[in-house]
Design an enzyme around this catalytic site. Sequence first.
Site, PDB file in Angstrom:
ATOM      1  N   MET A  71     -11.977   2.826  -4.911  1.00 51.77           N
ATOM      2  CA  MET A  71     -12.235   1.689  -4.023  1.00 51.77           C
ATOM      3  C   MET A  71     -10.987   1.130  -3.348  1.00 51.77           C
ATOM      4  SD  MET A  71     -15.442   1.705  -4.226  1.00 51.77           S
ATOM      5  CE  MET A  71     -16.006   0.211  -3.410  1.00 51.77           C
ATOM      6  N   HIS A 120     -19.701   8.828   0.158  1.00 52.51           N
ATOM      7  CA  HIS A 120     -20.000   7.498   0.702  1.00 52.51           C
ATOM      8  C   HIS A 120     -21.509   7.274   0.603  1.00 52.51           C
ATOM      9  CE1 HIS A 120     -19.570   3.915   3.103  1.00 52.51           C
ATOM     10  NE2 HIS A 120     -20.637   4.297   3.777  1.00 52.51           N
ATOM     11  N   GLU A 177     -26.500  11.377  -5.015  1.00 54.76           N
ATOM     12  CA  GLU A 177     -25.044  11.572  -5.073  1.00 54.76           C
ATOM     13  C   GLU A 177     -24.685  12.552  -6.189  1.00 54.76           C
ATOM     14  OE1 GLU A 177     -22.560   8.047  -4.961  1.00 54.76           O
ATOM     15  OE2 GLU A 177     -24.148   6.886  -4.007  1.00 54.76           O
ATOM     16  N   ARG A 209       0.819  -1.211   0.000  1.00 53.08           N
ATOM     17  CA  ARG A 209       0.000   0.000   0.000  1.00 53.08           C
ATOM     18  C   ARG A 209       0.854   1.263   0.000  1.00 53.08           C
ATOM     19  NH1 ARG A 209      -4.012   1.055   4.822  1.00 53.08           N
ATOM     20  NH2 ARG A 209      -5.156  -0.681   3.940  1.00 53.08           N
ATOM     21  N   THR A 237     -10.441  11.899   6.527  1.00 57.48           N
ATOM     22  CA  THR A 237      -9.499  11.862   7.643  1.00 57.48           C
ATOM     23  C   THR A 237      -9.002  10.418   7.753  1.00 57.48           C
ATOM     24  OG1 THR A 237     -11.344  11.492   9.137  1.00 57.48           O
ATOM     25  CG2 THR A 237     -10.583  13.762   8.909  1.00 57.48           C
TER      26      THR A 237
HETATM   27  C1  GRF Z   1     -20.976   5.415  -5.450  1.00 59.27           C
HETATM   28  O1  GRF Z   1     -22.130   4.853  -4.898  1.00 59.27           O
HETATM   29  C2  GRF Z   1     -20.139   6.051  -4.374  1.00 59.27           C
HETATM   30  O2  GRF Z   1     -20.891   6.606  -3.353  1.00 59.27           O
HETATM   31  C3  GRF Z   1     -19.355   4.867  -3.875  1.00 59.27           C
HETATM   32  O3  GRF Z   1     -19.073   4.102  -4.999  1.00 59.27           O
HETATM   33  C4  GRF Z   1     -20.038   4.348  -6.002  1.00 59.27           C
HETATM   34  C5  GRF Z   1     -19.292   4.823  -7.204  1.00 59.27           C
HETATM   35  O4  GRF Z   1     -20.127   5.013  -8.321  1.00 59.27           O
HETATM   36  N1  GRF Z   1     -18.208   5.321  -3.142  1.00 59.27           N
HETATM   37  P1  GRF Z   1     -19.576   5.778  -9.602  1.00 59.27           P
HETATM   38  O5  GRF Z   1     -18.258   5.083 -10.003  1.00 59.27           O
HETATM   39  O6  GRF Z   1     -19.370   7.216  -9.241  1.00 59.27           O
HETATM   40  O7  GRF Z   1     -20.629   5.566 -10.643  1.00 59.27           O
END
Ligand code: GRF
Length: 210
Positions: free
Chosen positions: A86, A105, A170, A61, A137
């Site tokens: 991710m 998130h 989102e 990492r 954080t």
């Molecule tokens: C989203 O639901 C985000 O909140 C999470 O992963 C997903 C990513 O979706 N962290 P995208 O790649 O932006 O379509």
Amino acid sequence: MKRYVILISGRGSNMEAILAADLPGRCAAVVSNRPGAAGLAYAAARGVATAVVDHKAHADRAAFDAALAAEIDRHAPDLVVLAGFMRVLGDDFVRRYDGRLVNIHPSLLPSFPGLHTHAAALAAGVKLHGATVHFVTPSLDCGPIIIQGAVPVLAGDTADVLAARVLAQEHVIYPQAVRWFLEGRLRLANGCVRLDGDATAPGALVAPTG
Ligand code: GRF
């Protein structure tokens, strides 16, 4: 004009929403840790520079984080935007971008950190679910909350149906948060979110629409 870099791992729909929002800043690059991330093609088609820092090509990492930081720093961004990125980032990386690293998130934090948030929300029986944009954080899925978007949980929802409802929120809240930062109105001060000159307080719940 402020500059920002977006980090993705896959689909990149939040990245698309941000790039399409005509924000008052320049996206200097989109960087993925996966060579096959679908979002890379969209970014390239918009004329945004793209790069891959493949986590599999690094021994650990720390080595990956260092390579990622080197790629980001080439673009001298004011803001680093994690959009469906991710990989867990190490504490040194997070501290390097203190106050200029944000994440989205898919839950109303602090509920449901980690993965499989929509299934967890259904299992818990919550009636409101949503998404959170926060400064990053060192603790995972924890950090000062900038904005949240809420949606109702409806009878008969599956995790996929609920995920789609949350994703629409989102795509509203993430461009809004990035816009505030690029306008110079949003900052982290002594660990607290500060937002200048807007009736919408940081952390305000965006009401469900429709
Ligand atoms: C989203 O639901 C985000 O909140 C999470 O992963 C997903 C990513 O979706 N962290 P995208 O790649 O932006 O379509």
